[in-house]
Write a protein that holds these residues in place. Structure first.
Motif, mmCIF file in Angstrom:
data_model
loop_
_atom_site.group_PDB
_atom_site.id
_atom_site.type_symbol
_atom_site.label_atom_id
_atom_site.label_comp_id
_atom_site.label_asym_id
_atom_site.label_seq_id
_atom_site.Cartn_x
_atom_site.Cartn_y
_atom_site.Cartn_z
ATOM 1 N N GLN B 324 0.835 -1.201 0.000
ATOM 2 C CA GLN B 324 0.000 0.000 0.000
ATOM 3 C C GLN B 324 0.869 1.251 0.000
ATOM 4 O OE1 GLN B 324 -3.242 0.022 -0.128
ATOM 5 N NE2 GLN B 324 -3.968 1.930 0.741
ATOM 6 N N GLN B 325 1.827 1.216 0.894
ATOM 7 C CA GLN B 325 2.744 2.360 1.003
ATOM 8 C C GLN B 325 3.441 2.641 -0.328
ATOM 9 O OE1 GLN B 325 5.256 1.222 4.422
ATOM 10 N NE2 GLN B 325 4.883 3.278 5.163
ATOM 11 N N LYS B 326 3.911 1.554 -0.947
ATOM 12 C CA LYS B 326 4.616 1.691 -2.223
ATOM 13 C C LYS B 326 3.726 2.352 -3.260
ATOM 14 C CE LYS B 326 6.187 -1.115 -6.046
ATOM 15 N NZ LYS B 326 6.217 -2.472 -6.576
ATOM 16 N N ALA B 330 4.288 5.853 -5.027
ATOM 17 C CA ALA B 330 4.385 5.944 -6.490
ATOM 18 C C ALA B 330 3.357 6.920 -7.054
ATOM 19 C CB ALA B 330 4.211 4.549 -7.095
ATOM 20 N N THR B 331 2.134 6.838 -6.530
ATOM 21 C CA THR B 331 1.087 7.686 -7.132
ATOM 22 C C THR B 331 0.934 9.024 -6.421
ATOM 23 O OG1 THR B 331 -0.560 6.688 -5.706
ATOM 24 C CG2 THR B 331 -0.238 5.673 -7.850
ATOM 25 N N GLY B 332 1.528 9.135 -5.292
ATOM 26 C CA GLY B 332 1.468 10.407 -4.575
ATOM 27 C C GLY B 332 0.268 10.580 -3.672
ATOM 28 N N THR B 333 -0.596 9.648 -3.666
ATOM 29 C CA THR B 333 -1.750 9.787 -2.762
ATOM 30 C C THR B 333 -1.416 9.205 -1.388
ATOM 31 O OG1 THR B 333 -2.619 7.703 -3.559
ATOM 32 C CG2 THR B 333 -3.463 9.702 -4.578
ATOM 33 N N VAL B 334 -1.908 9.887 -0.449
ATOM 34 C CA VAL B 334 -1.652 9.391 0.911
ATOM 35 C C VAL B 334 -2.950 8.851 1.486
ATOM 36 C CG1 VAL B 334 -0.864 9.987 3.212
ATOM 37 C CG2 VAL B 334 0.139 11.105 1.216
ATOM 38 N N ARG B 358 13.685 5.711 -1.420
ATOM 39 C CA ARG B 358 12.645 5.154 -0.535
ATOM 40 C C ARG B 358 11.895 4.033 -1.232
ATOM 41 N NH1 ARG B 358 8.348 7.075 2.574
ATOM 42 N NH2 ARG B 358 7.971 8.928 1.343
ATOM 43 N N LEU B 359 11.574 4.250 -2.486
ATOM 44 C CA LEU B 359 10.860 3.227 -3.247
ATOM 45 C C LEU B 359 11.668 1.933 -3.305
ATOM 46 C CD1 LEU B 359 9.058 4.874 -6.308
ATOM 47 C CD2 LEU B 359 8.174 3.087 -4.800
#
Lengths: 418, 434
Positions: B324-326, B330-334, B358-359
């Motif tokens: 999920q974090q990844k 990647a998409t910028g949504t938190v 980080r990725l």
């Protein structure tokens, strides 16, 4: 009548408490002399027979001409009090009875009256005791059903003991008790309260003076009576304790079956044997309860009765002692006082006669009583032992059938049920 | 003691007058004939018990009991049995062995030890650990334990177990060297697992429930038994008073004397007979107790499953979180709160290099996570398979043993009834002669 020995096979019959056999023996050996039919109410026959287990009774039963039953207790309520009336039924062929059948109603007090009259007239005969006025411990209500039934049986036994007694059964008071529709007028007659008081005072005075010496045989008797009384109290206590312990045991035992049943529901393969266990426990509990019931109805009352008999014996011994004491006192007066010799001599003769009669009565009755006691207690003990055997036999059957069912299920077993 | 069984047939009770030693042997024979390799080689006895005094760990004098273990080669051809190898063990060593087994084989229902302290006693029975009867029953229980382990398809092959039977001195060190204590799950871990497993295996849930209920029911039975034994003891012993009173009474009677006296003797016999009867019944109680303690072992296995399942679920959850974090990174949504995400919001966006690293880290983490999940999954499946094997074996053993125990109990009751019939028939004879 009291000198007969009882043939051996007779005793086998007498002591078998199987109902049918009882009735059979009863009809075989005790047809009435004039051929008239036996008392035919089944309950009265069974009641009579079950409680008449002495060889004396069997002997008498051969020539027995009077049959008494006590039954049908009924509550009577008046403005002042509540009491129980018992029905007393008499069937007899005796010529001194006007009729051959009587039915009267009597209360406990009437029995007390009868007994005191008998003791008065025959101070050194052994008059069977009555059940106690009240039971001290464990009594909630005076008139609960168990109490009434126990009392009824004891009263029935009392009258039967009297009717079998060679002397007492011919007592005028006994006849009146059995026949008079209303006992009240008869109860008012005879030596009153005051004269009885006088006798008691004399008796106390005499006993204070003390006996010169008791004849050997009565000394032995006294010692026996004291020991016997002791032993009977112990027996009574032990038996009541056993009943109590058994009751507690059964209460705990019963807890097993719901637990085994619960376990059975939990299991699959084991369900059947576990349910079997539960059922075995239930059955054994039932047998145990029956056993307790029997003890309470047969052994406990029998032993308790002889505790009371022991007290009766003590009273008889005291009265005999008093009669002797009175004679001795008068005799001493005769020897020491110079005046009134003739009058005193007469009194001494009367008292001497009285003493001799009293001693002889007691001697005669003593043998009869001992034999009767032996028969009664032996029969009660045998019955208790038999019931124990029966209890264990029934439980054995329960467990054996469980075992058979389990082995039948398990593979490859050769059953060899010993 | 337990004889080596040459026949392969299940020992069957074929008479109703079985003694407690016999019925104990029947269960032992049943175990022994489940021929494990170990039992084909060896015959195992716990032959004796002895009191010793010595200094304990805090240098104080203490008295304890040691038990003699005898090992004999299980030769059945003709020759005289060889002299046994023997060694002495105390209860605490048995406990150590069992703990080792519990940790090393968490998927096996480990046979229980006999109780440490006497419980469920009825009052006449001593609760003292040094009481000879208690020691004797414990000896039997310890032998039972060893035979259970020796007849287990998995446990019988354990080296430490073998050393327990053969190495008196060096054993303790050998056990500690295995480092099994490190493998032991902390209690806290297993407790928390119980409350947070989302998808427990239904079979284990059912088994745990069954085990708890069985524990209840057997405890209840043992409590009742103790009370019933108390009461029955009372009933029999009070009859002893009859003996005394009859004896005294017979002294004052002429005709009745003999009958009373002899009846009194039978009453004494009756009163005395309860001691043996209750002694035998104690054996039945011990058989129930074994399975009472077995329920604890079953519960342990269930809990271990829950723990493994929990760890699997945690690993899976952890992996999902990371994925999920990844995605968010990647998409910028938190969607998931993260400190990094917050700080970046507050202090401005991070640089593309920072984001790249980080990725990459996350990617690494995810891969590791996937490995972990796969491992845990395998572990879980292995555990379930192995455990369930043992559970089936256990169920069969339990059904057989308990059925045998109930049969023994019935035989005991029959024996008791026969004694009662005998005594009271004799008493009746005496009364008749009065």
């Amino acid at each position: 009548m009291s000198g007969h020995t009882v043939p051996a096979d007779f005793s086998e019959h007498m002591l078998d408490l199987d109902e049918d056999e009882d009735l059979e023996v009863f009809t075989k050996n005790t047809s009435l002399p004039d051929g008239s039919p036996m008392p035919n109410s089944p309950s009265s026959m069974v009641n009579q027979y079950r409680l008449e287990d002495d060889d004396e009774g069997q002997e008498v039963a051969n020539t027995k001409d009077i049959f008494v039953t006590v039954d049908h207790p009924e509550s009577q309520v008046t403005a002042i009090e509540t009491f129980i009336l018992y029905r007393v039924v008499t069937r007899t062929t005796r010529s001194d009875f006007d009729s051959s059948e009587y039915e009267v109603r009597r209360r406990y007090q009437d029995f007390v009256w009868l007994r005191s009259k008998l003791e008065e007239k025959h101070p050194t005969l052994i008059v069977h005791p009555l059940p106690e006025k009240f039971v001290m411990k464990g009594m909630v209500e005076r008139f609960n059903d168990d109490f009434i039934e126990t009392r009824r049986r004891a009263l029935h036994r009392f009258l039967n003991k009297i009717s079998e007694h060679p002397i007492l059964s011919y007592s005028q008071h006994f006849q009146v008790f059995l026949t008079a529709q209303d006992l009240a007028p008869h109860r008012k007659q005879g030596p009153g309260f005051l004269s009885r008081m006088g006798e008691t005072v004399r008796a106390v005075a005499n006993s204070v003076r003390g006996l010169k010496s008791r004849p050997e045989e009565f000394a032995v008797m006294q010692e026996y009576v004291d020991d016997f009384s002791n032993k009977m109290c112990c027996m009574d206590k032990v038996t009541q304790r056993i009943v109590k312990e058994q009751r507690e045991y059964v209460d705990e035992l019963k807890q097993y079956s719901p637990t085994y049943a619960r376990w059975g529901e939990l299991e699959e393969e084991l369900t059947e044997p576990l349910k079997g266990m539960a059922s075995c426990v239930v059955q054994c509990s039932k047998e145990a309860e029956e056993h307790i019931q029997h003890l309470s109805e047969v052994l406990v009352p029998a032993l308790h009765e002889y505790v009371l008999c022991a007290e009766t014996l003590k009273a008889v011994m005291r009265r005999r002692d008093n009669i002797q004491a009175e004679f001795e006192a008068k005799n001493e007066a005769l020897l020491t006082r110079k005046a009134e010799q003739e009058a005193l001599q007469e009194e001494v003769d009367v008292l001497a006669d009285r003493m001799e009669q009293a001693n002889n009565s007691l001697k005669g009755d003593w043998l009869r009583w001992q034999r009767s006691m032996k028969t009664d207690l032996r029969s009660a003990f045998i019955s208790a032992a038999e019931k124990n055997v029966e209890y264990y036999e029934k439980c054995l059957a329960v467990w054996e059938s469980f075992l058979v069912s389990q082995r039948a299920d398990s593979s490859g077993g050769q059953e060899d049920v010993a | 003691m337990a004889d080596s069984v040459s026949s392969e047939e299940v020992a069957v009770i074929s008479n109703t007058d079985i003694t407690s030693t016999e019925s104990e042997n029947n269960i032992i024979n049943t175990m022994v004939e489940r021929g494990t390799a170990l039992l084909r080689k060896l015959e195992i006895n716990v032959a004796e018990a002895e009191k010793r005094t010595g200094k304990n760990t805090v240098n104080m004098q203490e008295t304890y009991t040691v038990y003699l273990i005898e090992i004999r080669p299980a030769e059945t051809e003709g020759g005289t049995p060889a002299a046994p190898d023997t060694l002495w063990r105390r209860y605490s060593e048995f406990e150590l062995l069992r703990t080792y087994l519990l940790v090393t084989y968490p998927y096996i229902i480990i046979p229980p030890l006999p109780e440490k302290r006497a419980e469920f006693v009825w009052h006449k029975l001593s609760a003292d650990n040094l009481d000879p009867d208690f020691v004797e029953r414990r000896r039997v229980g310890l032998e039972n334990f060893l035979l259970r382990v020796a007849s287990h398809p998995v446990l019988s092959n354990d080296k430490i177990f073998f050393l327990f039977l053969t190495e008196e001195k060096g054993w303790r060190d050998a056990v500690l060297e295995t480092g099994f204590q490190d493998k032991a799950d902390s209690r806290l871990k297993s407790l928390s697992a119980m409350f947070r497993v989302k998808n427990p295996d239904k079979r284990f849930t059912a088994l745990k429930q069954y085990s708890d209920e069985l524990n209840n029911v057997i405890s209840q039975l043992l409590r009742i038994r103790a009370r019933v034994a108390d009461r029955l003891y009372g009933v029999y012993k009070v009859h002893g008073n009859y003996g005394r009173v009859f004896s005294e009474w017979s002294a004052i009677e002429k005709e009745m004397g003999d009958g009373l006296q002899s009846a009194g003797h039978h009453m004494d016999t009756y009163a005395a007979s309860i001691d043996d009867i209750l002694e035998e019944e104690e054996h039945f109680a011990d058989q129930l107790k074994e399975y009472l303690f077995y329920t604890d072992a079953v519960r342990s296995v269930c809990r271990k499953h829950e723990l493994i399942q929990y760890e699997l679920e945690m690993a899976a959850q952890d992996l999902a979180q990371k994925k999920q974090q990844k995605e968010e990174l990647a998409t910028g949504t938190v969607r998931i709160f993260s400190l990094k995400g917050m700080t970046s919001k507050l202090f401005g966006q991070e640089s593309p290099e920072q984001k790249e690293s980080r990725l990459a880290a996350l990617e690494q983490s995810i891969q590791e996570g996937e490995e972990t999940v796969k491992e845990k999954n395998t572990e879980c499946q292995e555990f379930v398979r192995a455990a369930w094997d043992d559970i089936e074996r256990f169920k069969e053993q339990k059904d057989k043993d308990l059925r045998e125990a109930l049969i023994s109990y019935a035989i005991m009751q029959i024996s008791m009834c026969k004694k009662g019939i005998q005594v009271w028939s004799n008493a009746k004879e005496c009364f008749s002669k009065m």
